[in-house]
Scaffold this motif. Sequence first.
Motif, PDB file in Angstrom:
ATOM      1  N   ARG A  35      -2.233  -5.608  -8.162  1.00 28.06           N
ATOM      2  CA  ARG A  35      -3.351  -5.964  -7.297  1.00 28.06           C
ATOM      3  C   ARG A  35      -4.702  -5.945  -8.019  1.00 28.06           C
ATOM      4  O   ARG A  35      -5.618  -6.665  -7.639  1.00 28.06           O
ATOM      5  CB  ARG A  35      -3.421  -4.988  -6.115  1.00 28.06           C
ATOM      6  N   ALA A  36      -4.807  -5.119  -9.064  1.00 33.76           N
ATOM      7  CA  ALA A  36      -6.104  -4.832  -9.670  1.00 33.76           C
ATOM      8  C   ALA A  36      -6.843  -6.071 -10.158  1.00 33.76           C
ATOM      9  O   ALA A  36      -8.052  -6.186  -9.986  1.00 33.76           O
ATOM     10  CB  ALA A  36      -5.929  -3.839 -10.814  1.00 33.76           C
ATOM     11  N   VAL A  81      -0.758  -0.822  -7.986  1.00 33.03           N
ATOM     12  CA  VAL A  81      -2.153  -0.977  -8.413  1.00 33.03           C
ATOM     13  C   VAL A  81      -2.268  -2.076  -9.468  1.00 33.03           C
ATOM     14  O   VAL A  81      -3.165  -2.924  -9.422  1.00 33.03           O
ATOM     15  CB  VAL A  81      -2.699   0.353  -8.958  1.00 33.03           C
ATOM     16  N   PRO A 110       3.416   3.548  -7.083  1.00 37.58           N
ATOM     17  CA  PRO A 110       1.990   3.275  -6.875  1.00 37.58           C
ATOM     18  C   PRO A 110       1.269   2.709  -8.091  1.00 37.58           C
ATOM     19  O   PRO A 110       0.364   1.874  -7.939  1.00 37.58           O
ATOM     20  CB  PRO A 110       1.420   4.639  -6.460  1.00 37.58           C
ATOM     21  N   HIS A 111       1.640   3.125  -9.286  1.00 35.13           N
ATOM     22  CA  HIS A 111       0.966   2.594 -10.473  1.00 35.13           C
ATOM     23  C   HIS A 111       1.247   1.099 -10.635  1.00 35.13           C
ATOM     24  O   HIS A 111       0.371   0.321 -11.020  1.00 35.13           O
ATOM     25  CB  HIS A 111       1.402   3.353 -11.722  1.00 35.13           C
ATOM     26  N   PRO A 158       0.810  -1.232   0.000  1.00 32.12           N
ATOM     27  CA  PRO A 158       0.000   0.000   0.000  1.00 32.12           C
ATOM     28  C   PRO A 158       0.834   1.269   0.000  1.00 32.12           C
ATOM     29  O   PRO A 158       0.422   2.293  -0.532  1.00 32.12           O
ATOM     30  CB  PRO A 158      -0.824  -0.130   1.284  1.00 32.12           C
ATOM     31  N   SER A 181       3.671   1.845  -1.572  1.00 38.14           N
ATOM     32  CA  SER A 181       4.669   1.602  -2.603  1.00 38.14           C
ATOM     33  C   SER A 181       5.355   2.871  -3.087  1.00 38.14           C
ATOM     34  O   SER A 181       4.736   3.935  -3.196  1.00 38.14           O
ATOM     35  CB  SER A 181       4.015   0.905  -3.797  1.00 38.14           C
TER      36      SER A 181
END
Length: 214
Positions: A42-43, A39, A35-36, A30, A32
């Motif tokens: 996890r997406a 995501v 961040p991209h 969370p 990171s």
Amino acid sequence: MAERECLAGLLEPAHTALLTVECQRGVVGPGSALPHLAVAVRADGTLSRIAALVAAARSAGATVVHAIAERRPDGRGASRNARLFRTAERLPVQQLTGTPAAEVTDEIAVGASDLVVRRLHGLSPLAGTGLDALLRNLGVRTVVVTGVSLNIAVPNAVFDAVNLGYTAVVPADAVAGVPADYAAAVLRHTLDLVATVTTAEAVLASWQGSDQLH
């Protein structure tokens, strides 16, 4: 059926290692630094599939290895010969030795028999880390590569594995990169030429005797 039998032959547990690449809190967690990428992994359930593969590999008797990228707080020994490394020095989240960012993400359980290989330099989980010698001592011939990212570290791991004489297997839905169309192109136009590109479900079926991804 023939393809499944061929994959099962490649994934014989006594001679197989499951490698997670940079599945650490500071990369896919969370908080990171990227961040991209966090995501992306996890997406669509990619991280959950990696966790399932880790558990199945361990249960089947395959070797599990977690490759962590980190740096000393003083930066000694770190690479600076590429823009990527210099950019990483300025990110708000640093993958510092001994901090939570340099630990395997909470979603992936680390077993007592797992190997955790940490590197302070370069791009590769294999080259210059001592992992090759460990795998050879364990009789490993096939390396299943999972994790992040398809932009750099995952292809690097696959190329190094092939150059060192291992057979590389890549579950396409257990690796991630950004943007998504680029990641898909790397799998299709590059890794498919040098590795067996398959699915997490197929790998799990080889180890679990099941067609279902749990």
